[in-house]
Design an enzyme around this catalytic site. Structure first.
Site, PDB file in Angstrom:
ATOM      1  N   HIS A  65      -2.073  -4.696   6.240  1.00  0.00           N
ATOM      2  CA  HIS A  65      -1.068  -3.900   5.522  1.00  0.00           C
ATOM      3  C   HIS A  65      -1.234  -4.039   4.013  1.00  0.00           C
ATOM      4  CE1 HIS A  65       3.407  -2.468   5.633  1.00  0.00           C
ATOM      5  NE2 HIS A  65       2.797  -2.036   4.536  1.00  0.00           N
ATOM      6  N   HIS A  67      -1.652  -1.498   0.184  1.00  0.00           N
ATOM      7  CA  HIS A  67      -1.516  -0.191  -0.458  1.00  0.00           C
ATOM      8  C   HIS A  67      -2.482  -0.122  -1.637  1.00  0.00           C
ATOM      9  CE1 HIS A  67       2.213   0.842   1.738  1.00  0.00           C
ATOM     10  NE2 HIS A  67       2.426  -0.465   1.691  1.00  0.00           N
ATOM     11  N   ARG A  69      -3.186   2.960  -3.349  1.00  0.00           N
ATOM     12  CA  ARG A  69      -2.729   3.978  -4.320  1.00  0.00           C
ATOM     13  C   ARG A  69      -3.802   4.994  -4.717  1.00  0.00           C
ATOM     14  NH1 ARG A  69       2.228   2.168  -3.010  1.00  0.00           N
ATOM     15  NH2 ARG A  69       2.912   0.334  -4.160  1.00  0.00           N
ATOM     16  N   ASN A  99       0.166   6.181   2.187  1.00  0.00           N
ATOM     17  CA  ASN A  99       1.104   6.812   1.246  1.00  0.00           C
ATOM     18  C   ASN A  99       0.431   6.993  -0.118  1.00  0.00           C
ATOM     19  OD1 ASN A  99       1.223   3.996   1.111  1.00  0.00           O
ATOM     20  ND2 ASN A  99       3.336   3.959   0.390  1.00  0.00           N
ATOM     21  N   HIS A 184       6.918   1.657   9.706  1.00  0.00           N
ATOM     22  CA  HIS A 184       7.880   1.198   8.706  1.00  0.00           C
ATOM     23  C   HIS A 184       9.257   1.473   9.299  1.00  0.00           C
ATOM     24  CE1 HIS A 184       9.406   0.948   4.416  1.00  0.00           C
ATOM     25  NE2 HIS A 184      10.406   1.573   5.013  1.00  0.00           N
ATOM     26  N   HIS A 237       6.458  -5.502   8.616  1.00  0.00           N
ATOM     27  CA  HIS A 237       7.305  -6.364   7.763  1.00  0.00           C
ATOM     28  C   HIS A 237       8.718  -6.612   8.303  1.00  0.00           C
ATOM     29  CE1 HIS A 237       8.373  -2.319   6.471  1.00  0.00           C
ATOM     30  NE2 HIS A 237       7.353  -2.208   5.631  1.00  0.00           N
ATOM     31  N   ASN A 283      10.933  -3.518  -0.215  1.00  0.00           N
ATOM     32  CA  ASN A 283      11.517  -2.867   0.948  1.00  0.00           C
ATOM     33  C   ASN A 283      10.703  -3.198   2.192  1.00  0.00           C
ATOM     34  OD1 ASN A 283      13.070  -1.270   2.560  1.00  0.00           O
ATOM     35  ND2 ASN A 283      12.282   0.681   1.828  1.00  0.00           N
ATOM     36  N   ASP A 310       1.602  -6.686   2.769  1.00  0.00           N
ATOM     37  CA  ASP A 310       2.240  -5.488   2.215  1.00  0.00           C
ATOM     38  C   ASP A 310       1.992  -5.427   0.702  1.00  0.00           C
ATOM     39  OD1 ASP A 310       3.648  -3.142   1.925  1.00  0.00           O
ATOM     40  OD2 ASP A 310       5.627  -4.010   2.297  1.00  0.00           O
ATOM     41  N   PHE A 328      10.116  -0.072  -5.476  1.00  0.00           N
ATOM     42  CA  PHE A 328      10.040  -1.100  -4.446  1.00  0.00           C
ATOM     43  C   PHE A 328       8.608  -1.632  -4.353  1.00  0.00           C
ATOM     44  CE2 PHE A 328      13.719   1.325  -2.760  1.00  0.00           C
ATOM     45  CZ  PHE A 328      14.599   0.277  -2.488  1.00  0.00           C
TER      46      PHE A 328
END
Length: 432
Positions: A65, A67, A69, A99, A184, A237, A283, A310, A328
């Site tokens: 997990h 991110h 970007r 995302n 999520h 999470h 979050n 995360d 977040f």
């Protein structure tokens, strides 16, 4: 990534086969060719040697997990900087969430991201595809086409799937493909525009609270849908004691569920938030000390399958102005192992073997990553070397990630990464 290097790693404390052994590791053409004592005799003449005496040698850590970007938000992180941060933390395999902009919700977009991950990443990057169109709609994507295009799993991470029928149809399609749904867990109608955990400390700071029910109620729904469809459902999470209890009950009823917990939800509670500080906004939010205790107990009894960071980098400006205005998210790739080793292994609340299992072997096993998470002859030489003896300080200027958004900067820890190898290539080495 260039691959195919050969070397001899000598006299390390090697985590192999669920136990710690003092061993040498011979790597040839990017793969482990032998583990044993005094492998000098088997080594080709002139092979490069790395001294791992007084060091831990682990399978490369696996993070399901992160991110990155990229594309769309590369001022926060890029594939290159995210992968460098992972290597700095001892991770050799990571799984990147969808995302981004554009969202990988078509085979063409997904293939483009996978190509960039391979070209720019110094670690193995597996790519999630979005479960639904644009990651927020109720239209389930062509999951079969996304699987053929190379999707690791399906997720709308960053948003929970609000419509039960949408989730049901997605689970049925994923189950038919033998692919995981990674969720999520969040009911938007119960979030209350919260920015931290609902309760006493939110009241004291004058901030809107997010109740744990927004997570646990959605999880209960999803577990029943997973039972009906037989899909491999992975809960991201976990943060509440109710969620831990629900997963425990689901496993007792043989529902095909796995789940993760983050370092920050194990290490911090809402009472540790010192002020209205955006670095503590994540979050799900930091919950109560009772929730922290339940998460830790869930790790030890096997309810929670793995630790995942995360890793969520942001620009400095996005974490300023207090929690109501900050984004977040918290970074984690470069701090996770050292923080957890220091807090839990050094204090004898968890064994080193348990921690390595949760950060390497179990995530690889749960997601069927046959070439990750273990050190055996014939496997790719994905490994990390850690210094467990010397204390150091987490410093912002040493982070490779573009995101510096972690409240752990300045913490004194043990377990510094010395070297990280991916398929035999040295992708990170600590400066002398």
């Amino acid at each position: 990534m260039k691959k195919g290097n050969s070397f001899l790693l000598t006299d390390g404390l090697v985590y192999q086969g669920g136990q710690l052994h003092r061993l040498d590791i011979l790597v040839q053409d990017g793969r482990i060719s032998a583990l044993g004592e005094n492998l000098d005799k088997l080594s080709p003449a002139g092979v490069k040697k790395y001294d791992a005496s007084r060091k831990l040698v682990s399978p490369g850590l696996v993070d399901v997990h992160v991110h990155y970007r990229d594309p769309g938000f590369t001022y926060k992180e890029t594939v290159k900087t995210g992968a460098q941060a992972a290597a700095h933390g001892g991770f050799t395999t990571v799984c990147a969430m969808p995302n981004v902009d554009p969202v990988p919700d078509t085979p063409e977009r997904l293939q483009k991201m996978i190509k960039k991950n391979h070209e720019d990443g110094c670690v193995h990057i597996k790519q999630y595809a979005a479960t639904t169109q644009d990651r927020t709609s109720d239209k389930v994507n062509d999951l079969s086409g996304l699987k053929r295009a190379g999707a690791f799993a399906f997720s709308n991470d960053g948003n929970g799937i609000q419509n039960a029928e949408t989730m049901y149809q997605a689970m049925k399609a994923a189950a038919a493909l033998k692919m995981p749904i990674v969720e999520h867990i969040e009911d938007d109608s119960l979030k209350k525009n919260g920015v931290m955990n609902a309760g006493r400390y939110a009241v004291e700071l004058g901030l809107p609270g997010m109740p744990g029910l927004s997570e646990s109620s959605q999880l209960a729904r999803d577990l029943l849908l997973a039972q009906e469809t037989g899909v491999h459902y992975h809960a991201c999470h976990l943060s509440t004691r109710e969620s831990v209890a629900l997963v425990r009950l689901a496993k007792e009823h043989h529902i095909n569920v796995t789940c993760e917990v983050t370092p920050h939800h194990l290490l911090l509670a809402d009472q540790d938030i010192p002020a209205d500080d955006g670095f503590y906004k994540m979050n799900p939010p930091l919950r109560s000390t009772a929730d922290c205790a339940a998460l830790f107990e869930g790790l030890l009894d096997g309810t929670i399958d793995m630790i995942a960071t995360d890793h969520a980098p942001h620009a400095a400006s996005e974490k300023m102005g207090g929690m109501c205005h900050a984004s977040f998210g918290i970074t984690g790739s470069e701090t996770a192992f050292a923080l957890l080793y220091t807090r839990f292994v050094k204090t004898q609340r968890m064994s080193l073997e348990q921690l390595l299992d949760l950060m390497s072997i179990k995530p690889a096993k749960c997601f069927g990553m046959n070439d990750a998470g273990a050190l055996f002859p014939g496997k790719p030489a994905d490994l990390a070397v850690f210094d467990l003896e010397h204390e150091y300080v987490l410093q912002e200027e040493r982070y490779f990630s573009l995101g510096k958004n972690t409240p752990f900067t300045g913490t004194k820890v043990y377990g510094q990464t010395c070297m990280t190898f991916v398929a035999g290539e040295l992708v990170y080495k600590k400066e002398d």
